[in-house]
Design a protein around this motif. Structure first.
Motif, PDB file in Angstrom:
ATOM      1  N   ASN A  13      37.660  38.196  29.941  1.00 33.50           N
ATOM      2  CA  ASN A  13      36.969  39.484  29.828  1.00 33.50           C
ATOM      3  C   ASN A  13      37.734  40.615  30.513  1.00 33.50           C
ATOM      4  O   ASN A  13      37.212  41.707  30.702  1.00 33.50           O
ATOM      5  N   ASN A  14      38.975  40.308  30.894  1.00 31.34           N
ATOM      6  CA  ASN A  14      39.855  41.282  31.553  1.00 31.34           C
ATOM      7  C   ASN A  14      39.361  41.714  32.933  1.00 31.34           C
ATOM      8  O   ASN A  14      39.702  42.801  33.409  1.00 31.34           O
ATOM      9  N   ASN A  15      38.560  40.868  33.593  1.00 34.15           N
ATOM     10  CA  ASN A  15      38.261  41.068  35.000  1.00 34.15           C
ATOM     11  C   ASN A  15      39.455  40.568  35.800  1.00 34.15           C
ATOM     12  O   ASN A  15      40.078  39.557  35.446  1.00 34.15           O
ATOM     13  N   LYS A  16      39.794  41.259  36.890  1.00 33.65           N
ATOM     14  CA  LYS A  16      41.015  40.972  37.619  1.00 33.65           C
ATOM     15  C   LYS A  16      40.706  40.550  39.054  1.00 33.65           C
ATOM     16  O   LYS A  16      40.145  41.333  39.822  1.00 33.65           O
ATOM     17  N   PHE A  17      41.075  39.308  39.390  1.00 35.53           N
ATOM     18  CA  PHE A  17      40.753  38.724  40.683  1.00 35.53           C
ATOM     19  C   PHE A  17      42.030  38.417  41.475  1.00 35.53           C
ATOM     20  O   PHE A  17      42.977  37.836  40.926  1.00 35.53           O
ATOM     21  N   TRP A  18      42.009  38.770  42.751  1.00 33.77           N
ATOM     22  CA  TRP A  18      43.119  38.407  43.628  1.00 33.77           C
ATOM     23  C   TRP A  18      42.954  36.968  44.114  1.00 33.77           C
ATOM     24  O   TRP A  18      41.875  36.580  44.538  1.00 33.77           O
ATOM     25  N   ARG A  19      44.041  36.199  44.042  1.00 36.03           N
ATOM     26  CA  ARG A  19      44.022  34.811  44.497  1.00 36.03           C
ATOM     27  C   ARG A  19      45.261  34.541  45.359  1.00 36.03           C
ATOM     28  O   ARG A  19      46.319  35.157  45.168  1.00 36.03           O
ATOM     29  N   PHE A  20      45.101  33.627  46.294  1.00 34.38           N
ATOM     30  CA  PHE A  20      46.227  33.216  47.131  1.00 34.38           C
ATOM     31  C   PHE A  20      46.254  31.693  47.188  1.00 34.38           C
ATOM     32  O   PHE A  20      45.278  31.064  47.610  1.00 34.38           O
ATOM     33  N   ASP A  21      47.341  31.099  46.716  1.00 38.86           N
ATOM     34  CA  ASP A  21      47.516  29.646  46.744  1.00 38.86           C
ATOM     35  C   ASP A  21      48.359  29.243  47.955  1.00 38.86           C
ATOM     36  O   ASP A  21      49.354  29.919  48.285  1.00 38.86           O
TER      37      ASP A  21
END
Length: 409
Positions: free
Chosen positions: A38-46
């Motif tokens: 849905n083109n929502n943008k989430f920051w992630r850190f692996d």
């Protein structure tokens, strides 16, 4: 040779689209932007946990509420903790507990507790979970008594920027439901979404597409008779305009709810129950009864559902099946939909066949009250409704035949 990671910038982030599948844009050092369908943008850190080869992921929030600079700062902080052999996720929990913010008081914990108590249909439950995924990114870890109107508004703005005004409204509603549950359980003092009245863009009401003129409706009925898809879908498509129930109610029809001797179909689907609180009875016209009789030997020995799914007899057909069939017939979304058969029947039953509106509304499963303000009993005017359903089926046959004859001339 190691792959070189080109750092992100705001221009690249703003232009990025998911193209119907989740994609990841790496910024380096374990930080990346996840863009969902849905083109929502989430920051992630692996990262890899200290003293372990197990990889873990931590969320840094939603873009643009959390900027690129903020996400990088959080990544650097997490990497600093890792250099000290500390797990960023565990450290975050420890700090929260030290400050007295019990994990059981977070918005996410309370929301999941509230969600577990709701008796939603499977599809509704999944839609709620999907919406909460975005809400949790914004305020999930925040104590519920610390959530502010601006916190909720910021999440709503994510959808408003995409011109998804109805979804933005749903975010506000869902947050309000959880907050009111928090008030009831003593975890917060008030529903702060009440302060957002007038702050959101009012969505334009979209009425379900429907054909309400006899000639065009006759053409549609004629086209349905010539549908070349699967037999089960064709029967459902032929039944839809004759019984004019909600699409979800039609696809969830069960053989145990159909009485061939009494010529009635009675059921209490979730949506009807929530709106009227009573069982709905659909008198079966001769034409409808024959369609049920024709499909009975095809599906009754393999499924509880009259219209089982292609992939599993334990499930009903897909919620998009009727609409997809209409598209195959050449009808656009703006012209007609499965739900639109209800508007077609309502209009012509009142304006052409001249049945009383309260009888029509009762058959539509709407709440109808008598002159004293009391809701009608579900069996009220059943014979009148039986007569109406037969006349409606006969009328559909007549205009369909007239249309077919006109093609020959």
């Amino acid at each position: 040779m190691a792959r070189t990671v080109v750092p992100l910038n705001d221009t690249k982030i703003k232009k990025a689209k998911s193209e119907d599948k989740n994609i990841k844009l790496s910024d380096g050092g374990g930080l990346y932007l996840l863009i969902d369908k849905n083109n929502n943008k989430f920051w992630r850190f692996d990262y890899y946990r200290p003293y372990s080869k197990k990889r873990n992921t931590i969320s840094f929030g939603i873009y643009p509420e959390v900027s690129l600079a903020d996400a990088r700062a959080r990544r650097d902080e997490a990497r600093s903790l890792l250099a000290q052999n500390l797990d960023p996720n565990e450290e975050k929990k420890r700090i929260a507990l030290e400050h007295g913010d019990s994990l059981k008081n977070t918005f996410e914990f309370v929301a999941k507790e509230w969600l577990a108590k709701q008796k939603f249909a499977d599809s509704t439950y999944k839609k709620s979970e999907s919406l909460f995924d975005v809400i949790f990114e914004g305020i999930g870890k925040k104590p519920i008594n610390k959530v502010t109107p601006v916190d909720v508004l910021n999440i709503c703005r994510i959808y408003e920027r995409q011109e998804k005004f109805e979804t933005a409204k749903k975010v506000k509603v869902k947050c309000g439901q959880v907050l009111r549950y928090g008030v009831a359980t003593g975890l917060c003092e008030r529903d702060v979404t009440q302060d957002l009245r007038g702050a959101l863009t009012t969505p334009v009401a979209e009425h379900m597409s429907a054909i309400t003129t006899p000639n065009e409706f006759a053409e549609l009925l004629n086209d349905i008779d010539h549908y070349e898809g699967t037999y089960i879908t064709k029967v459902a498509l032929k039944l839809a305009p004759l019984v004019f129930v909600r699409p979800g109610e039609l696809r969830h029809a069960k053989w145990s709810d159909i009485d061939f001797n009494e010529k009635i179909w009675s059921y209490t689907p979730p949506k009807t129950k929530s709106k009227t609180g009573v069982e709905l009875i659909v008198p079966l016209s001769d034409q409808v009864l024959k369609l049920f009789q024709d499909i009975y030997p095809v599906t009754s020995n393999q499924s509880d559902f009259v219209f089982p799914a292609v992939t599993s007899n334990l499930k009903p057909m897909s919620e998009n099946t009727i609409n997809q069939a209409l598209r195959r017939l050449g009808y656009q979304k703006e012209q007609v939909s499965g739900h639109g058969f209800r508007a077609s029947a309502r209009t012509m039953l009142e304006e052409i066949l001249q049945f009383p509106i309260e009888i029509i509304e009762m058959q539509l499963g709407h709440q109808v009250r008598d002159m004293h303000g009391r809701a009608y009993n579900r069996t009220k005017h059943l014979e009148k409704r039986r007569k109406m359903m037969q006349e409606w089926a006969d009328y559909c046959d007549k205009i369909k035949q007239d249309y077919a004859d006109s093609l020959k001339n």
